[in-house]
Design an enzyme around this catalytic site. Structure first.
Site, PDB file in Angstrom:
ATOM      1  CG  ASN A  32    -100.835  20.873  -3.985  1.00 16.69           C
ATOM      2  OD1 ASN A  32    -101.548  21.414  -2.984  1.00 16.69           O
ATOM      3  ND2 ASN A  32     -99.666  21.062  -4.080  1.00 16.69           N
ATOM      4  CD  GLN A  66    -104.137  19.148  -7.342  1.00 12.02           C
ATOM      5  OE1 GLN A  66    -104.375  17.946  -7.770  1.00 12.02           O
ATOM      6  NE2 GLN A  66    -102.978  19.697  -7.799  1.00 12.02           N
ATOM      7  N   GLY A  91    -103.011  29.429 -11.622  1.00 18.45           N
ATOM      8  CA  GLY A  91    -103.579  29.145 -10.451  1.00 18.45           C
ATOM      9  C   GLY A  91    -102.924  30.020  -9.343  1.00 18.45           C
ATOM     10  CB  THR A  92     -99.204  31.102  -9.221  1.00 17.54           C
ATOM     11  OG1 THR A  92     -98.659  29.806  -8.979  1.00 17.54           O
ATOM     12  CG2 THR A  92     -98.105  31.857  -8.116  1.00 17.54           C
ATOM     13  CB  THR A 129    -102.706  42.649 -24.539  1.00 17.70           C
ATOM     14  OG1 THR A 129    -102.742  44.085 -24.775  1.00 17.70           O
ATOM     15  CG2 THR A 129    -103.225  42.252 -25.503  1.00 17.70           C
ATOM     16  CB  CYS A 175     -85.651  18.505  -2.464  1.00 18.63           C
ATOM     17  SG  CYS A 175     -86.388  16.897  -2.709  1.00 18.63           S
ATOM     18  CB  SER A 207    -104.815  26.217 -12.863  1.00 25.64           C
ATOM     19  OG  SER A 207    -103.400  26.195 -13.663  1.00 25.64           O
ATOM     20  CB  ALA A 208    -105.418  26.108 -18.752  1.00 31.18           C
ATOM     21  CG  HIS A 209    -100.829  23.543 -15.578  1.00 31.92           C
ATOM     22  ND1 HIS A 209    -100.373  22.668 -14.899  1.00 31.92           N
ATOM     23  CD2 HIS A 209    -101.000  24.620 -15.003  1.00 31.92           C
ATOM     24  CE1 HIS A 209    -100.070  23.172 -13.695  1.00 31.92           C
ATOM     25  NE2 HIS A 209    -100.330  24.482 -13.658  1.00 31.92           N
TER      26      HIS A 209
HETATM   27  N1  PLP Z   1    -102.916  25.513  -6.340  1.00 28.12           N
HETATM   28  C1  PLP Z   1    -102.892  24.082  -6.378  1.00 28.12           C
HETATM   29  C2  PLP Z   1    -103.880  23.433  -5.430  1.00 28.12           C
HETATM   30  C3  PLP Z   1    -102.278  23.855  -7.334  1.00 28.12           C
HETATM   31  O1  PLP Z   1    -101.815  22.305  -7.352  1.00 28.12           O
HETATM   32  C4  PLP Z   1    -101.135  24.478  -8.008  1.00 28.12           C
HETATM   33  C5  PLP Z   1    -100.187  23.868  -9.137  1.00 28.12           C
HETATM   34  O2  PLP Z   1    -100.179  22.844  -9.544  1.00 28.12           O
HETATM   35  C6  PLP Z   1    -101.352  25.930  -7.912  1.00 28.12           C
HETATM   36  C7  PLP Z   1    -102.391  26.451  -7.227  1.00 28.12           C
HETATM   37  C8  PLP Z   1    -100.436  26.908  -8.996  1.00 28.12           C
HETATM   38  O3  PLP Z   1    -101.164  26.743 -10.394  1.00 28.12           O
HETATM   39  P1  PLP Z   1    -100.177  27.217 -11.666  1.00 28.12           P
HETATM   40  O4  PLP Z   1     -99.135  26.257 -11.615  1.00 28.12           O
HETATM   41  O5  PLP Z   1    -101.569  27.381 -12.522  1.00 28.12           O
HETATM   42  O6  PLP Z   1     -99.717  28.630 -11.144  1.00 28.12           O
END
Ligand code: PLP
Length: 360
Positions: free
Chosen positions: A131, A159, A51-52, A217, A305, A179-181
């Site tokens: 999030n 999300q 996602g980042t 790759t 924090c 994002s996969a996780h």
């Molecule tokens: N955008 C949102 C709304 C997220 O909640 C997150 C991560 O939890 C991200 C982006 C970043 O995704 P990643 O952890 O796959 O880089």
């Protein structure tokens, strides 16, 4: 004859040719299922590290490729840091950003977006769901309002991907981050949907992978895992989301009933199925988090924090929920394995701790 390169995992002679073919097939299969899951074309999915990276690629990619047309873009004050920090960096290299302020429930509106765009606006980026506080934005409305305007529309759907059926055409987006996780897939892999024909500057330059949009790759194993997670998500999504929604409402109801003064943050109805976020006035945030942790309840402070001091997050500040300086903000998220018993237990523990920690 193919070059002989030793034996593969099954003891068969392996060759450069068959190795490459297997990787291509795995990538093709994953790309097809990710595309299907959001109503996109196969060619519109670009795999990356998550996602980042997808957020960075969208913001840098569109603003840089369209710079001659204008240097203004629009986003919101409550985006994930992957968007916000990229936006701030873009400002340091000459771009101009407008950060839309959400209302007290965390919502931005299509008319706010329309008011903010200019002839020089090349990109609007609004996250699908927040999030921290779980508020779900009216993306389809914003997408519809932007139709006919000369600006591209990106949404971070990290999300919502695992809980709502997403369709890029119905949402009216030109770019979408997933994002996969967050759908129980591997960490470190994700994708950016880029509508065919959108001019975008790659973040990574080098080889011609991902249709020259992301050099390097591909991480084939992670991408194959992502594809498998999407396949399972498509089967389970509806049932899981319904269960999470029911449990979310159970948890919210019980906390409201048992803890006087507890204030729900985020939208009352338009919120992620798995998100519960409360402020508790007159409670020390750090003590509450540490005590919860000791009882085995994993919660997040809903705050950043920094060096020992707990500061309200940019999201809570933006919705005006940070002014209760003496209060604690708490995010509890539900997953597909959360049980009703765990919810009841959490409320018991929370009630006990709040009573103990209430300042007199
Ligand atoms: N955008 C949102 C709304 C997220 O909640 C997150 C991560 O939890 C991200 C982006 C970043 O995704 P990643 O952890 O796959 O880089």
């Amino acid at each position: 004859m193919e070059p002989f390169l030793g034996r593969d995992g099954f003891g068969n002679p392996s060759s450069l040719h068959s190795e490459g073919q297997r990787a291509k097939r795995a990538l093709d299969e994953a790309r097809a299922v990710v595309a299907e899951s959001i109503g996109a074309q196969f060619s519109e999915i670009n795999f990356n590290s998550g996602g980042t990276e997808a957020d960075n690629a969208a913001l840098f990619g569109v603003t840089l490729a369209n710079r001659r047309r204008g240097e203004h873009f629009v986003t919101t004050q409550i985006e994930h840091e992957a968007v916000l920090h990229t936006a701030r960096f873009l400002e340091t290299i000459g771009f101009e950003a407008t950060y839309l302020a959400p209302d007290a429930q965390g919502l931005v509106t299509a008319s706010q977006v329309l008011e903010a765009i200019r002839t020089t606006t090349t990109l609007v980026s609004v996250m699908h769901a927040n999030n921290e506080i779980g508020t779900v934005q009216p993306i389809a409305e914003i997408g519809g309002a932007l139709r006919g305007h000369n600006t591209y529309f990106h949404s971070d759907a990290v999300q919502t991907y695992g809980v709502y059926p997403l369709n890029v055409h119905e949402l009216g987006v030109d770019l979408l981050t997933v994002s996969a996780h967050k759908i129980y897939g591997p960490k470190g892999v994700g994708a950016l949907y880029v509508r065919d024909g959108i001019p975008i500057e790659p973040l990574l330059h080098g080889g011609g992978q991902e249709r020259e949009r992301r050099a390097g790759t591909e991480n084939v194993a992670a991408i194959a895992g992502f594809g498998e997670a999407v396949r399972l998500m498509l089967i389970e999504r509806e049932t899981t989301a319904k269960q999470m929604e029911r449990q979310r409402d159970l948890l919210i109801g019980m906390i409201r009933e048992r803890i006087p003064g507890a204030a729900l943050n985020g939208h009352q109805a338009q919120r992620l199925p798995g998100n519960v976020h409360f402020s508790f006035p007159d409670i020390d945030a750090e003590s509450l988090l540490v005590s919860l942790d000791l009882t085995g309840v994993a919660a997040s402070s809903g705050s950043a924090c920094t060096a020992g001091s707990i500061e309200p997050s940019h999201v809570l500040t933006a919705i005006g929920a940070a002014s209760e300086a003496r209060g604690a903000a708490l995010r509890l998220t539900l997953g597909r394995e959360t049980t009703d018993e765990e919810i009841r237990e959490t409320v018991e523990i929370l009630t006990r701790l709040i009573t103990r920690l209430t300042r007199v």
